[in-house]
Enzyme design. Structure first.
Site, PDB file in Angstrom:
ATOM      1  N   SER A 242     -96.181   8.892  21.681  1.00  0.00           N
ATOM      2  CA  SER A 242     -95.588   7.715  20.807  1.00  0.00           C
ATOM      3  C   SER A 242     -96.593   6.662  21.012  1.00  0.00           C
ATOM      4  CB  SER A 242     -94.213   7.118  21.612  1.00  0.00           C
ATOM      5  OG  SER A 242     -93.612   6.451  20.718  1.00  0.00           O
ATOM      6  N   ASP A 469     -88.594  13.789  13.856  1.00  0.00           N
ATOM      7  CA  ASP A 469     -88.756  12.472  14.804  1.00  0.00           C
ATOM      8  C   ASP A 469     -88.504  11.232  13.979  1.00  0.00           C
ATOM      9  OD1 ASP A 469     -90.094  10.342  16.360  1.00  0.00           O
ATOM     10  OD2 ASP A 469     -91.519  12.007  16.982  1.00  0.00           O
ATOM     11  N   HIS A 499     -87.625  12.844  19.345  1.00  0.00           N
ATOM     12  CA  HIS A 499     -88.944  12.141  19.460  1.00  0.00           C
ATOM     13  C   HIS A 499     -89.896  12.900  20.423  1.00  0.00           C
ATOM     14  CE1 HIS A 499     -91.669   8.735  19.449  1.00  0.00           C
ATOM     15  NE2 HIS A 499     -91.236   8.229  20.511  1.00  0.00           N
TER      16      HIS A 499
END
Length: 530
Positions: A242, A469, A499
């Site tokens: 991320s 995602d 995610h």
């Protein structure tokens, strides 16, 4: 009132979700290729010899601090390996590397096979604002194969957890802050919204004004290179997830020759400014909600939510949110569920398909007048433990994001953008659109429009995009590959949900990553996993 089983699940959920990642934030900089993105110069600050040669004092890890989220001390790994913690000194201000220092908190578990040890594998799990010291032990079972030849290492980036945590409001005030209406409908609500943001920013400046200018991604990248040297590694072996992909990209730009084996998973698009990133997230969360609703419809009567089509299921969710805007509902405690918290909780559950069942239950219970489960989901997103204490994840997210991005949206500019956001997502559009003002009242100016991640001369970086995602949409992976430059970024696609990809259950993804990190075998560019 919630049933005892629901209350127990809600409490457990806060703990479970604490290891999920906060939404990736596309912070943004001047795209002058080959230049330091914070200063516009070609130089990279170097720490003094004393900092490079410092010796870390590894000791048994204490329980996570309140700023890290609290909880028990990390348990030994299977086989008996214990977690070790330490602090690394780093310059407070990297433009004055010989000046005042701060402490960066570290955690590690030594490699299982010391005879074939490659080095340290440093993780950043996202945010910005997530505590790596707290997250790595909670997620370590997913990286057992990698610990065969790497010391698993993570850290609290500057401003996070034990690393001189940014402090804003106290716990009671944060309860109020996160409950307030984040999607104002009239002039009075707009005034309350902007005053809420101003009060929050003022509290951050009052409590952490010295640190706020120095907590950005560029300085965190410099800390990473100092960490590499202090740990005794010639190259930085890195696993960024991320926001950790943005940090990794900025590191690769600043120190391309120091990059070792690196993996970027759940990739932040480095070409997008904050508006484009937020709009992409609105679309991404809407896509995830569509997939959730489609699964519900496919299960027919087994699904708790009303509706025989995706549109009907989502219409029911929108109706619930409208009702909450007018009147919060009980949760069995002293905090009712507001519209803002419900929207936040829905988004949190969409980070992982594993939590779709809980989202379904939470929506069903909220429709019946019990908001406990959606509130627990929202609390997990905001870093609130069941004892009412908040980690500093939210404060650090604001501080890092706002010192990175130059974007400062006025009320008028934000309102003009709302139709596009509502078109992107009937459920999340307003929420994401009003979020553009998150840095408007911030006391420290931003650094860039979009970060420079060009890394000519760096070795291959494995870049993984997940087509489902919600927080870091799939397109960001391809953009990262392009921006890293020819011969650097190697794209791998995961056709999945949630995610990130490595922890998504795909044996194909895990084998590709493990083969690269453990054996140096780069997968064929364009590989697709399911």
């Amino acid at each position: 009132m919630p049933t005892s089983s629901t209350a127990a699940r809600a409490a457990a959920l806060v703990v479970s979700l604490s290891v999920l990642l906060a939404a990736g934030c596309s912070d943004s900089g001047d795209k002058s290729k080959g230049k330091d993105p914070s200063s516009g110069t070609t130089s990279t600050a170097s720490p003094g010899k004393g900092l490079v040669s410092q010796k870390l004092r590894w000791q048994a890890c204490p329980p996570p601090s309140e700023a890290e989220g609290g909880g028990p001390a990390p348990s030994p790994l299977p086989g008996g390996t214990s977690w070790e913690c330490s602090f690394m000194d780093a310059p407070l201000d990297w433009s004055d590397p010989g000046g005042d220092t701060i402490e960066i908190a570290l955690i590690r578990a030594r490699a299982a096979d010391q005879g074939s040890r490659i080095g340290s594998l440093i993780f950043n799990f996202g945010g910005p604002g997530g505590s790596g010291v707290a997250t790595l032990p909670a997620a370590a079972s997913d990286y057992t194969a990698l610990r065969a030849r790497y010391d698993l290492v993570s850290f609290d980036p500057r401003g996070v957890g034990r690393s001189v945590a940014v402090q804003c409001e106290d716990n009671a005030r944060l309860d109020e802050f996160y409950a307030k209406d984040a999607t104002p409908d009239d002039t009075a609500e707009e005034k309350a919204f902007t005053e809420n943001l101003k009060d929050y920013a003022s509290a951050c400046e009052k409590n952490s004004g010295t640190e706020l200018p120095h907590v950005g991604t560029v300085n965190a990248a410099r800390d990473l290179d100092l960490m590499r040297q202090v740990l005794g590694d010639d190259k930085l072996h890195y696993f960024g997830i991320s926001y950790g992909t943005e940090l990794g990209g900025v590191y690769a730009h600043l120190y391309p020759k120091n990059v070792g084996r690196a993996v970027f998973d759940a990739v932040v698009d480095p070409t997008q400014n904050s508006e484009q990133s937020s709009l992409g997230q609105a679309r991404g969360f809407q896509l995830a909600l569509d997939n959730f609703a489609r699964d519900c419809v496919a299960r027919g009567d087994a699904c708790l939510l009303p509706g025989t089509s995706v549109q009907e299921v989502e219409a029911g969710i929108q109706d619930l949110l409208r009702r909450l805007d007018k009147k919060p509902i009980p949760t069995g405690g002293d905090r009712p569920l507001t519209q803002t918290q419900a929207t936040n909780g829905i988004a949190q559950a969409l980070y992982s398909q594993e939590f779709w069942e809980l989202l379904e239950q939470g929506l069903d219970e909220a429709d019946g007048g019990n908001g406990a489960l959606l509130l627990a989901l929202s609390d997990a997103m905001n870093g609130r433990s069941e004892n009412g204490h908040y980690s500093n994840m939210g404060a650090a997210f604001s501080a890092i994001s706002c010192v990175d991005t130059k974007d400062r949206y006025s009320l008028e500019q934000t309102k003009a953008k709302l139709p596009e956001f509502r078109k992107a997502s009937p459920v999340f559009g307003d929420y994401m659109g009003w979020g553009l003002m998150g840095c408007t009242k911030w006391p420290v100016p931003g650094t860039w429009n979009t970060p420079d991640v060009s890394a000519p001369g760096a070795p291959p970086v494995l870049v993984i995009g997940n087509t489902g995602d919600p927080a870091t949409p799939y397109e960001g992976a391809r953009a990262m590959v392009k921006e890293l430059g020819p011969g650097v970024g190697v794209e791998l696609t995961y056709r999945g949900q949630g995610h990130g990809a490595y922890n998504g259950g795909s044996v194909c993804v895990q084998r590709a990553v493990d083969s690269y990190l453990l054996n140096g075998k780069v997968p064929v560019a364009g590989t697709v996993c399911r």
